[in-house]
Design an enzyme around this catalytic site. Sequence first.
Site, PDB file in Angstrom:
ATOM      1  N   ASN A 121       0.831  -1.212   0.000  1.00 14.83           N
ATOM      2  CA  ASN A 121       0.000   0.000   0.000  1.00 14.83           C
ATOM      3  C   ASN A 121       0.861   1.256   0.000  1.00 14.83           C
ATOM      4  O   ASN A 121       0.608   2.201  -0.759  1.00 14.83           O
ATOM      5  CB  ASN A 121      -0.898   0.024   1.242  1.00 14.83           C
ATOM      6  N   ARG A 125     -10.934  -4.147 -14.137  1.00 13.14           N
ATOM      7  CA  ARG A 125      -9.817  -5.023 -13.776  1.00 13.14           C
ATOM      8  C   ARG A 125     -10.341  -6.451 -13.809  1.00 13.14           C
ATOM      9  O   ARG A 125     -11.431  -6.726 -13.326  1.00 13.14           O
ATOM     10  CB  ARG A 125      -9.285  -4.734 -12.373  1.00 13.14           C
ATOM     11  N   ARG A 154      -5.213   1.880 -13.333  1.00 14.14           N
ATOM     12  CA  ARG A 154      -3.834   2.053 -12.860  1.00 14.14           C
ATOM     13  C   ARG A 154      -3.169   0.732 -12.488  1.00 14.14           C
ATOM     14  O   ARG A 154      -3.720  -0.072 -11.742  1.00 14.14           O
ATOM     15  CB  ARG A 154      -3.815   2.992 -11.650  1.00 14.14           C
ATOM     16  N   HIS A 173     -15.453   3.352 -14.789  1.00 12.53           N
ATOM     17  CA  HIS A 173     -15.225   2.610 -13.559  1.00 12.53           C
ATOM     18  C   HIS A 173     -16.447   1.807 -13.135  1.00 12.53           C
ATOM     19  O   HIS A 173     -16.382   0.997 -12.219  1.00 12.53           O
ATOM     20  CB  HIS A 173     -14.816   3.596 -12.459  1.00 12.53           C
ATOM     21  N   TYR A 207     -12.398  -9.596  -1.662  1.00  8.70           N
ATOM     22  CA  TYR A 207     -13.024  -8.277  -1.609  1.00  8.70           C
ATOM     23  C   TYR A 207     -14.491  -8.428  -1.235  1.00  8.70           C
ATOM     24  O   TYR A 207     -15.211  -9.231  -1.839  1.00  8.70           O
ATOM     25  CB  TYR A 207     -12.955  -7.574  -2.969  1.00  8.70           C
ATOM     26  N   ARG A 244     -13.747   2.725   4.610  1.00  8.02           N
ATOM     27  CA  ARG A 244     -12.566   1.886   4.757  1.00  8.02           C
ATOM     28  C   ARG A 244     -11.291   2.712   4.810  1.00  8.02           C
ATOM     29  O   ARG A 244     -10.421   2.485   5.625  1.00  8.02           O
ATOM     30  CB  ARG A 244     -12.458   0.893   3.594  1.00  8.02           C
ATOM     31  N   HIS A 267     -15.254  -3.254   0.327  1.00  4.92           N
ATOM     32  CA  HIS A 267     -15.144  -2.604  -0.970  1.00  4.92           C
ATOM     33  C   HIS A 267     -16.471  -2.090  -1.511  1.00  4.92           C
ATOM     34  O   HIS A 267     -16.500  -1.302  -2.453  1.00  4.92           O
ATOM     35  CB  HIS A 267     -14.526  -3.605  -1.967  1.00  4.92           C
TER      36      HIS A 267
END
Length: 725
Positions: free
Chosen positions: A74, A407, A437, A467, A500, A596, A624
Amino acid sequence: MDADNVQLETGLSSDFDDDFDPLFVLEDSELPADRYLDRELSWLAFNQRVLELAEDPNIPVLERANFLAIFASNLDEFFMVRVAGLKRRILTGLAVPTNVGRAPADVLSDISKAAHVLQERHARDYQELVRPALAEAGIEVVTWDSLSDGEREALRDYFSKQIFPVLMPLAVDPAHPFPYISGLSLNLAVRVRNSKTGRQEFARLKVPQMLPRVVRVGPLESMEHLRYVTLEDLIANHLGDLFPGMEILEHHTFRITRNEDVEVEEDETENLIKALEKELLRRRFGPPIRLEITEDMDDVTLGLLVRELDITAQEVYRLPPPLDLRAMFDISRIDRPDLHYPKHVPTTAVQLMPPEPNSEPDVFRAIAKRDILLHHPYESFATSVQAFLEQAASDPDVLAIKQTLYRTSGDSPIVEALIAAAESGKQVLALVEIKARFDEQANISWARKLEKAGVHVVYGLVGLKTHCKLALVVRNEKGVLRHYSHIGTGNYNPKTSRIYEDLGLLTADDQVGKDLTRLFNELSGYAIEKKFKRLLVAPLHLRKGLLKRIADETAAALAGEPAGIRMKVNSIVDEAIIDALYRASMAGVPVDVWVRGICSLKPGVPGLSENIRVRSILGRYLEHSRIFSFHKSGDADVFIGSADMMHRNLDRRVETLVRLTDPGHLQEIDGLFDRAMADTTSSWWLESDGEWTRHSRDEDGKPLEDMQNVLMQKIGNRKRTVGRR
């Protein structure tokens, strides 16, 4: 890019609340100037919460090792993207976005101070907490000096056969300029003396990234007792083989982090993929923005590195070895079930269970009966979303499939389903976001594979990332076309779906189907629609829609009517949303924020936010999902979707929220919030000064409820009960 420009370029629009004036909420003259928490420091506070999980002795030790590695990973990304972006803007004279009104240099200075403290704590936690706990459990990470002669001899043999051939020492002298140091690579800085001339020389030795970071000592006799040395320790004790005839004076480990953010000027190019591929090559050579060194590095070596890498003293992090504790990922994968979380197998959602044992479920028939709300990873992604798309690919009555891909995994069954559908003659549209990214190259590869199979691949809208998580299936049922839709909060990635926490809606609602049809037409073509009924869509109307609902709750409270707002997000930074929540609190609306990561909102400030509570839950799964719940006059208005409350989500991305209508789903969402905000649930509470306090035990010292464990048991038991009926 402002919202008006986005509208001109994209045509993304909605008739949701077109009469609402957001300026009603944006007026801030009566609010205090210091009402926001710094977003960067809030992110570091989030990563500190991750570190606190590594420090928790009640968590299985291999999971604690994993949290150490997650913290390191992270922080790497934070430096590569956020810190690098701030530094680039300062150096180029661009405005630095900040919601706390401080000078850019002060922002970077505060980040550096906090990051230094956290990195030192991280290293100390490994040395003093996790490493001893691993040793107690029979897993030792040892140094070369502690090995026996026999163990060293065996490792010398391993070194000569498996490591030595791939090492590349690079000298630094007038004939050999200082070498390029790749970002996140681990390196040895070596100073040697020529035995003939007496001259001192410098060399850089890269620790090969394709080799395991930890090497087992001795043969595998039992999983109950394992010993490892780090790869760099092993290499450092064989430098004589790499520099024969030279005297080894000093050797130290170092690591740099580079600016690896990618910016593509889409309006200046006709070929987005080629522009992005060029930018990805440039990423490798971004300027350094952090230098990590071992605490024993001498001043001569450090001076050389600082000078050659053009690093400031503020950007140097002196730490005890080993550097790069992502190495703990390797340790955390050791097959010791007793040292991991108990295994959890996701269950199939009740409505998707086959009617008879060993029979094939009919996903379309199940969805046609009623909306299905999925909760991953407690409920299986494979038997729900994946099964939905695989059945669509093989069903002869399915005419078209349209899907967004942000993704996905390298061996994705989702991508294979789309390919199979196209090869069988179905119309298939895949909107691949190639600017996701650090997944850019993988997404380019998948996009080309999809195109070769006959899938219609598009890359979204100029200036915006796509997204949203959407899938639409069009099916011919006795001459009538019917829409089957999935709208989720997480990516179409079978691997991350197991770790997730996300929500998803499967629905045959005709209105949702029409909304998605229009939205996909806007994303792939030039259609301009204003008829989204169950959706809120960014960048034009999602913020406006949420602000109106917050304002409605505020007005209800002022009129003495029941009101309430609940939000679950990954991050909340957007000033307009935060100010609206402040006003709601000032009007007496109870506001619950379940976050979060980053939170720029200050809860509990008298006269401003005393009616706002902020909680954070971290654990086995990464929280998430995004949920927005409004309870004006007891009439629930609940949305789930892909958007966080950040500028990028609301202004520079295509995001989608869908309104839930099934009473059972509304009740389920309410139950999640009740449990998350309960004082009996283990969580972190945000204070008005920006400090997060962990509440994990009651007054008697007993552990509070782990919400994720409770949900695993509750949902698992519910499925088993249904299965016995």
